[in-house]
Design an enzyme around this catalytic site. Sequence first.
Site, mmCIF file in Angstrom:
data_model
loop_
_atom_site.group_PDB
_atom_site.id
_atom_site.type_symbol
_atom_site.label_atom_id
_atom_site.label_comp_id
_atom_site.label_asym_id
_atom_site.label_seq_id
_atom_site.Cartn_x
_atom_site.Cartn_y
_atom_site.Cartn_z
ATOM 1 N N ARG A 29 0.997 -1.238 0.065
ATOM 2 C CA ARG A 29 -0.162 0.063 0.082
ATOM 3 C C ARG A 29 0.893 1.177 0.101
ATOM 4 N NH1 ARG A 29 -1.427 1.828 4.460
ATOM 5 N NH2 ARG A 29 -1.962 -0.068 5.323
ATOM 6 N N TYR A 59 -17.959 14.960 -15.670
ATOM 7 C CA TYR A 59 -18.481 13.494 -15.109
ATOM 8 C C TYR A 59 -19.346 13.735 -14.002
ATOM 9 C CZ TYR A 59 -18.358 8.635 -13.684
ATOM 10 O OH TYR A 59 -18.384 7.278 -13.236
ATOM 11 N N ASP A 113 -9.085 17.869 -14.776
ATOM 12 C CA ASP A 113 -9.314 16.524 -15.022
ATOM 13 C C ASP A 113 -8.949 16.362 -16.748
ATOM 14 O OD1 ASP A 113 -10.296 14.311 -15.820
ATOM 15 O OD2 ASP A 113 -11.810 13.920 -14.460
ATOM 16 N N LYS A 116 -9.320 5.157 -19.144
ATOM 17 C CA LYS A 116 -9.534 5.570 -20.277
ATOM 18 C C LYS A 116 -8.318 5.628 -21.115
ATOM 19 C CE LYS A 116 -13.695 6.416 -18.681
ATOM 20 N NZ LYS A 116 -13.699 6.643 -17.348
HETATM 21 C C1 LIG Z 1 -13.673 12.706 -17.025
HETATM 22 C C2 LIG Z 1 -13.765 11.646 -16.062
HETATM 23 N N1 LIG Z 1 -13.063 11.787 -14.682
HETATM 24 C C3 LIG Z 1 -13.119 10.941 -13.902
HETATM 25 C C4 LIG Z 1 -13.766 9.775 -14.199
HETATM 26 C C5 LIG Z 1 -13.803 8.551 -13.131
HETATM 27 O O1 LIG Z 1 -12.948 7.419 -13.505
HETATM 28 P P1 LIG Z 1 -13.091 6.182 -13.044
HETATM 29 O O2 LIG Z 1 -14.229 5.531 -13.803
HETATM 30 O O3 LIG Z 1 -11.655 5.424 -13.522
HETATM 31 O O4 LIG Z 1 -12.993 5.977 -11.532
HETATM 32 C C6 LIG Z 1 -14.474 9.464 -15.248
HETATM 33 C C7 LIG Z 1 -15.147 8.363 -15.680
HETATM 34 O O5 LIG Z 1 -15.935 8.198 -16.507
HETATM 35 C C8 LIG Z 1 -14.530 10.553 -16.305
HETATM 36 O O6 LIG Z 1 -15.023 10.494 -17.498
#
Ligand SMILES: Cc1ncc(COP(=O)(O)O)c(C=O)c1O
Length: 392
Positions: A57, A110, A183, A208
């Site tokens: 961890r 998101y 992000d 992604k």
């Molecule tokens: C722009 C964006 N940020 C964060 C996330 C969250 O990521 P995760 O699904 O890997 O937890 C997503 C998920 O679709 C996303 O599209």
Amino acid sequence: MSNQHFDTNAVHAGQQPDPSTGALTTPVIRSAPFVFGSLAAMDAYAAGDITCFEYGRTANPTVRAVERKMAVLEGADDAVASSSGMAALSTTLLALLRTGDRMLVADDGYRRSLGFIRDSLPRWGIQGDWVPVDDLVDNVAAELDARTRLVMVEAPTNPHLRLPSLSDLAEVCHRAGALLVVDATLASPALLRPLEHGADLVLHSATKYLAGHNDLLAGVVAGRQELIDEVRALHLNLGATLDADPAFLLLRGLKTLSLRVKHSSATALDLARWLEAQPGVRAVYYPGLESNPDHASARGQMSAYGAVLSIELDADLDGVGRFVDALQVIYLGTSLGGVESLALHLGVMMRHGLTREDRDRLGLTDQLVRLSIGLEDVDDLRADLARGLRQL
Ligand SMILES: Cc1ncc(COP(=O)(O)O)c(C=O)c1O
């Protein structure tokens, strides 16, 4: 290695042939404990006099290679990898915010990130407010106050693919003493590196584009050392650790990041232009289109426009259903950024998870379909979309 070009770093940075075996690829090290040769070595580690691996961890060699590579690709001092994008996001926000603080987030994003910020952060006494993504820089400037410690935006945003000037946003935030967290999941560092535009931290759902094959969940946050140290300290306590097996796949995915993202971006641009001219399509949201309000901003910040686009169809929900059900190459499913193209109807997906008011605010209409373009041949994808459009 960091002086090399991006594509060379994507292959080599953060890893080297295994010194004990000569293996070219970084091995999957599956071990919870890492043992000490003596009590004196354990004591030196505990005192911080030596660095070594101690417990999975705290750090793992395969995961550490991901973190080092991502730090180089983003132009950061360091990075923390975690078990999902949401783990990276929630850990980062909780590490940097304190009770009484406030944060702002652009309201195109998101849905879970937006929900966590507005609805969960108040449990820790932190106020999280959504700010309209239209004229974001001005809106943020008007909202910033002494309690606002952090501003977050996706780049580009999801699902309407907006992209403000990150340097203007960073300037406004920094003047008010707030951090800017970006992000950049939809872009990846192959197309956009927010730290170069003044952001303090960049985070990703590595699920992604970074991994790229729709086969793992992971998250990463990168930035300057003192911020990453704060994030890592909480990450070790919350324990949303990335395992060595997905870390290995993520390392492999990163080596082909540029190739994949550039190819699928070119396909997406081609399809966006074609879709814009189709009768059944009311709107195409894609920053690569000259008609897009953020086209100039995207051209100035991104080396290509990404492979996510959204469309509004000229149909009621039944017609939109016939469109997505007719697709054969593009699957209907959540996620983006993988080699397989995916379509997502956020309005339907969120019908039970968001109030009507929230869905309206987020523009999740019955007509909106988000497309994540993968690596299939552009002609097959165009034929697939044409098949769907004939069913409207
Ligand atoms: C722009 C964006 N940020 C964060 C996330 C969250 O990521 P995760 O699904 O890997 O937890 C997503 C998920 O679709 C996303 O599209």
